[in-house]
Design a protein around this motif. Sequence first.
Motif, PDB file in Angstrom:
ATOM      1  N   GLY A 161     -12.643   7.018   4.513  1.00 53.81           N
ATOM      2  CA  GLY A 161     -13.272   7.226   5.865  1.00 53.81           C
ATOM      3  C   GLY A 161     -12.273   6.852   6.907  1.00 53.81           C
ATOM      4  O   GLY A 161     -12.341   7.483   7.878  1.00 53.81           O
ATOM      5  N   ILE A 162     -11.638   5.565   6.605  1.00 55.82           N
ATOM      6  CA  ILE A 162     -10.443   5.598   7.703  1.00 55.82           C
ATOM      7  C   ILE A 162      -9.411   6.381   7.821  1.00 55.82           C
ATOM      8  O   ILE A 162      -9.139   6.928   8.889  1.00 55.82           O
ATOM      9  CB  ILE A 162      -9.814   4.083   7.065  1.00 55.82           C
ATOM     10  CG1 ILE A 162     -10.865   2.966   7.013  1.00 55.82           C
ATOM     11  CG2 ILE A 162      -8.551   3.664   8.097  1.00 55.82           C
ATOM     12  CD1 ILE A 162     -10.347   1.573   6.422  1.00 55.82           C
ATOM     13  N   LYS A 163      -9.194   7.192   6.675  1.00 54.73           N
ATOM     14  CA  LYS A 163      -8.012   7.946   6.801  1.00 54.73           C
ATOM     15  C   LYS A 163      -8.471   9.330   7.649  1.00 54.73           C
ATOM     16  O   LYS A 163      -7.789  10.194   8.163  1.00 54.73           O
ATOM     17  CB  LYS A 163      -7.285   8.429   5.277  1.00 54.73           C
ATOM     18  CG  LYS A 163      -6.480   7.274   4.656  1.00 54.73           C
ATOM     19  CD  LYS A 163      -6.359   7.738   3.279  1.00 54.73           C
ATOM     20  CE  LYS A 163      -5.539   6.740   2.562  1.00 54.73           C
ATOM     21  NZ  LYS A 163      -4.937   7.091   1.032  1.00 54.73           N
ATOM     22  N   ALA A 164      -9.708   9.642   7.368  1.00 55.21           N
ATOM     23  CA  ALA A 164     -10.082  10.639   7.756  1.00 55.21           C
ATOM     24  C   ALA A 164     -10.766  10.562   9.494  1.00 55.21           C
ATOM     25  O   ALA A 164     -10.819  11.651  10.155  1.00 55.21           O
ATOM     26  CB  ALA A 164     -11.476  11.320   7.148  1.00 55.21           C
ATOM     27  N   THR A 165     -10.898   9.447   9.896  1.00 52.91           N
ATOM     28  CA  THR A 165     -11.647   9.223  11.129  1.00 52.91           C
ATOM     29  C   THR A 165     -10.737   8.256  12.154  1.00 52.91           C
ATOM     30  O   THR A 165     -10.738   8.826  13.403  1.00 52.91           O
ATOM     31  CB  THR A 165     -13.040   8.826  11.073  1.00 52.91           C
ATOM     32  OG1 THR A 165     -13.079   7.494  10.258  1.00 52.91           O
ATOM     33  CG2 THR A 165     -13.955   9.747  10.074  1.00 52.91           C
ATOM     34  N   ILE A 166     -10.393   7.345  11.626  1.00 53.39           N
ATOM     35  CA  ILE A 166      -9.917   6.243  12.564  1.00 53.39           C
ATOM     36  C   ILE A 166      -8.465   5.460  11.959  1.00 53.39           C
ATOM     37  O   ILE A 166      -8.197   4.389  12.354  1.00 53.39           O
ATOM     38  CB  ILE A 166     -10.757   5.021  12.862  1.00 53.39           C
ATOM     39  CG1 ILE A 166     -11.210   4.469  11.453  1.00 53.39           C
ATOM     40  CG2 ILE A 166     -12.115   5.350  13.406  1.00 53.39           C
ATOM     41  CD1 ILE A 166     -12.211   3.082  11.403  1.00 53.39           C
ATOM     42  N   TYR A 167      -7.770   6.350  11.380  1.00 56.74           N
ATOM     43  CA  TYR A 167      -6.556   6.196  10.884  1.00 56.74           C
ATOM     44  C   TYR A 167      -5.440   5.970  12.187  1.00 56.74           C
ATOM     45  O   TYR A 167      -5.149   6.859  12.699  1.00 56.74           O
ATOM     46  CB  TYR A 167      -6.241   6.884   9.765  1.00 56.74           C
ATOM     47  CG  TYR A 167      -4.774   6.759   8.964  1.00 56.74           C
ATOM     48  CD1 TYR A 167      -4.872   5.601   8.289  1.00 56.74           C
ATOM     49  CD2 TYR A 167      -3.991   7.646   8.870  1.00 56.74           C
ATOM     50  CE1 TYR A 167      -3.678   5.196   7.348  1.00 56.74           C
ATOM     51  CE2 TYR A 167      -2.605   7.331   8.377  1.00 56.74           C
ATOM     52  CZ  TYR A 167      -2.670   6.125   7.517  1.00 56.74           C
ATOM     53  OH  TYR A 167      -1.417   5.921   6.745  1.00 56.74           O
ATOM     54  N   ASN A 168      -4.529   4.776  11.841  1.00 61.24           N
ATOM     55  CA  ASN A 168      -3.305   4.743  12.579  1.00 61.24           C
ATOM     56  C   ASN A 168      -2.424   4.512  11.924  1.00 61.24           C
ATOM     57  O   ASN A 168      -1.920   3.744  11.032  1.00 61.24           O
ATOM     58  CB  ASN A 168      -3.656   3.353  13.247  1.00 61.24           C
ATOM     59  CG  ASN A 168      -2.432   3.211  14.235  1.00 61.24           C
ATOM     60  OD1 ASN A 168      -1.514   3.771  14.513  1.00 61.24           O
ATOM     61  ND2 ASN A 168      -2.377   1.909  14.915  1.00 61.24           N
ATOM     62  N   LEU A 222      -8.638  -2.675   9.830  1.00 63.19           N
ATOM     63  CA  LEU A 222      -9.057  -2.324   8.514  1.00 63.19           C
ATOM     64  C   LEU A 222      -7.975  -1.977   7.550  1.00 63.19           C
ATOM     65  O   LEU A 222      -7.425  -0.821   7.970  1.00 63.19           O
ATOM     66  CB  LEU A 222     -10.225  -1.453   8.304  1.00 63.19           C
ATOM     67  CG  LEU A 222     -11.707  -1.836   8.682  1.00 63.19           C
ATOM     68  CD1 LEU A 222     -12.557  -0.979   8.833  1.00 63.19           C
ATOM     69  CD2 LEU A 222     -12.043  -2.902   7.293  1.00 63.19           C
ATOM     70  N   PRO A 223      -7.581  -2.633   6.527  1.00 62.21           N
ATOM     71  CA  PRO A 223      -6.282  -1.941   5.771  1.00 62.21           C
ATOM     72  C   PRO A 223      -6.834  -0.779   5.011  1.00 62.21           C
ATOM     73  O   PRO A 223      -8.077  -0.671   4.397  1.00 62.21           O
ATOM     74  CB  PRO A 223      -5.828  -3.170   5.143  1.00 62.21           C
ATOM     75  CG  PRO A 223      -7.080  -4.040   4.695  1.00 62.21           C
ATOM     76  CD  PRO A 223      -7.761  -3.872   5.943  1.00 62.21           C
ATOM     77  N   ILE A 224      -6.039  -0.279   4.391  1.00 66.32           N
ATOM     78  CA  ILE A 224      -6.431   1.182   3.589  1.00 66.32           C
ATOM     79  C   ILE A 224      -5.837   0.596   1.901  1.00 66.32           C
ATOM     80  O   ILE A 224      -5.690   1.280   1.161  1.00 66.32           O
ATOM     81  CB  ILE A 224      -5.545   2.241   3.644  1.00 66.32           C
ATOM     82  CG1 ILE A 224      -4.220   2.198   3.888  1.00 66.32           C
ATOM     83  CG2 ILE A 224      -6.113   2.901   5.158  1.00 66.32           C
ATOM     84  CD1 ILE A 224      -3.491   3.492   4.044  1.00 66.32           C
ATOM     85  N   THR A 225      -5.602  -0.811   1.674  1.00 66.65           N
ATOM     86  CA  THR A 225      -5.267  -1.218   0.417  1.00 66.65           C
ATOM     87  C   THR A 225      -6.511  -1.263  -0.434  1.00 66.65           C
ATOM     88  O   THR A 225      -7.456  -1.553   0.088  1.00 66.65           O
ATOM     89  CB  THR A 225      -4.638  -2.550   0.227  1.00 66.65           C
ATOM     90  OG1 THR A 225      -5.432  -3.371   1.151  1.00 66.65           O
ATOM     91  CG2 THR A 225      -3.154  -2.297   1.009  1.00 66.65           C
ATOM     92  N   GLU A 226      -6.320  -1.308  -1.736  1.00 62.73           N
ATOM     93  CA  GLU A 226      -7.659  -1.049  -2.607  1.00 62.73           C
ATOM     94  C   GLU A 226      -7.819  -2.765  -3.036  1.00 62.73           C
ATOM     95  O   GLU A 226      -7.603  -3.051  -4.297  1.00 62.73           O
ATOM     96  CB  GLU A 226      -6.979  -0.114  -3.766  1.00 62.73           C
ATOM     97  CG  GLU A 226      -7.008   1.315  -3.575  1.00 62.73           C
ATOM     98  CD  GLU A 226      -6.762   2.039  -4.701  1.00 62.73           C
ATOM     99  OE1 GLU A 226      -6.990   1.621  -5.944  1.00 62.73           O
ATOM    100  OE2 GLU A 226      -6.726   3.289  -4.525  1.00 62.73           O
TER     101      GLU A 226
END
Length: 325
Positions: A166-173, A277-281
């Motif tokens: 969701g972050i990558k698709a919408t609010i990714y920096n 919000l990080p994109i780390t798992e």
Amino acid sequence: MKSNKPALMERAGFKSVISSLIAILMGLLVGFIIILIANPGEALTGLGILLSGGFYRGMESLGQMIYLAVPIMMTGLSVSFAYKCGEFNIGVPGQYLVGCFTAVFIALKATFIPDNLVWIVAILGAGIAGAIWAFIPGILKATRNVNVVISGIMCNYIGMLLVIQGIKATIYNSTGAESYSVPASRAIPDLGLKQLFGGSPVNLGIFIAILLCILAWFIMNKTTFGYELKACGFNKDAAKYAGMNEKKCVVMSLVISGFFAGVGGAIAYLSGTGKTLPITETLPNEGWNGIPVALLGFSNPIGCIFAALFIGYLNVGGNYMQALN
């Protein structure tokens, strides 16, 4: 006439408080021994900094303590509410994370909402998102008797991966491999609290969290609905025999629990501090830290307030200890 009430020393609540205090003292003792082994020259200084915690730098430290306490106050409330209803909601980290994403998404994308109102919508949206995510293990338990621990753990990791996408698709920096942060103009207002606490990021979130803890206590102890939730938690068969809908109680206890976790995520990321919000798992520590908060608070919503502040106090002291060599 003799009273039938047990003496203070024999009351279960008093024994629980003493047990918690002993556990805290033992933990501090073990921590001091480890510090003494690692750095004997500054062990006493480090212990003093740790114990001074939220008062080490006056109002600034106190504000930092409150800021760190609010998210775990809500996750602790989430765990304790479900536990009082007979369920162990280990899916709190996923519900918290889903709430984080929803709050940030609404704050950044819902530009049609005025700046001074968007944080309210974002908090409500995050709570609803957390409730929906908790509904999954709730309905599985109610209809298929799936263990909520198993389904909660699975939902944690599914939620984490969905949030990353969701972050990558919408609010990714892309410059920081993370989400954009919520600007201060669309964050929870501080109404002068930031200046009062020496620049610490304190805002109305602390009052929202305390009010929700009080509301949860009122629901559990002063309403018929709360009585039914607890009764089903104690004995589902007896509750069913008494005419209660035990399946509804299971689902509602987890849905309300998830709502609290989602609100905690919203308050954490609507602070106006530039938090992203990080994109780390990885699952958020605030979700897991709700478990010790609930335990220290005796699974009591009011107890969660003081337990979260205490852990926040120690966290501030621990952060200051990092300056030691």
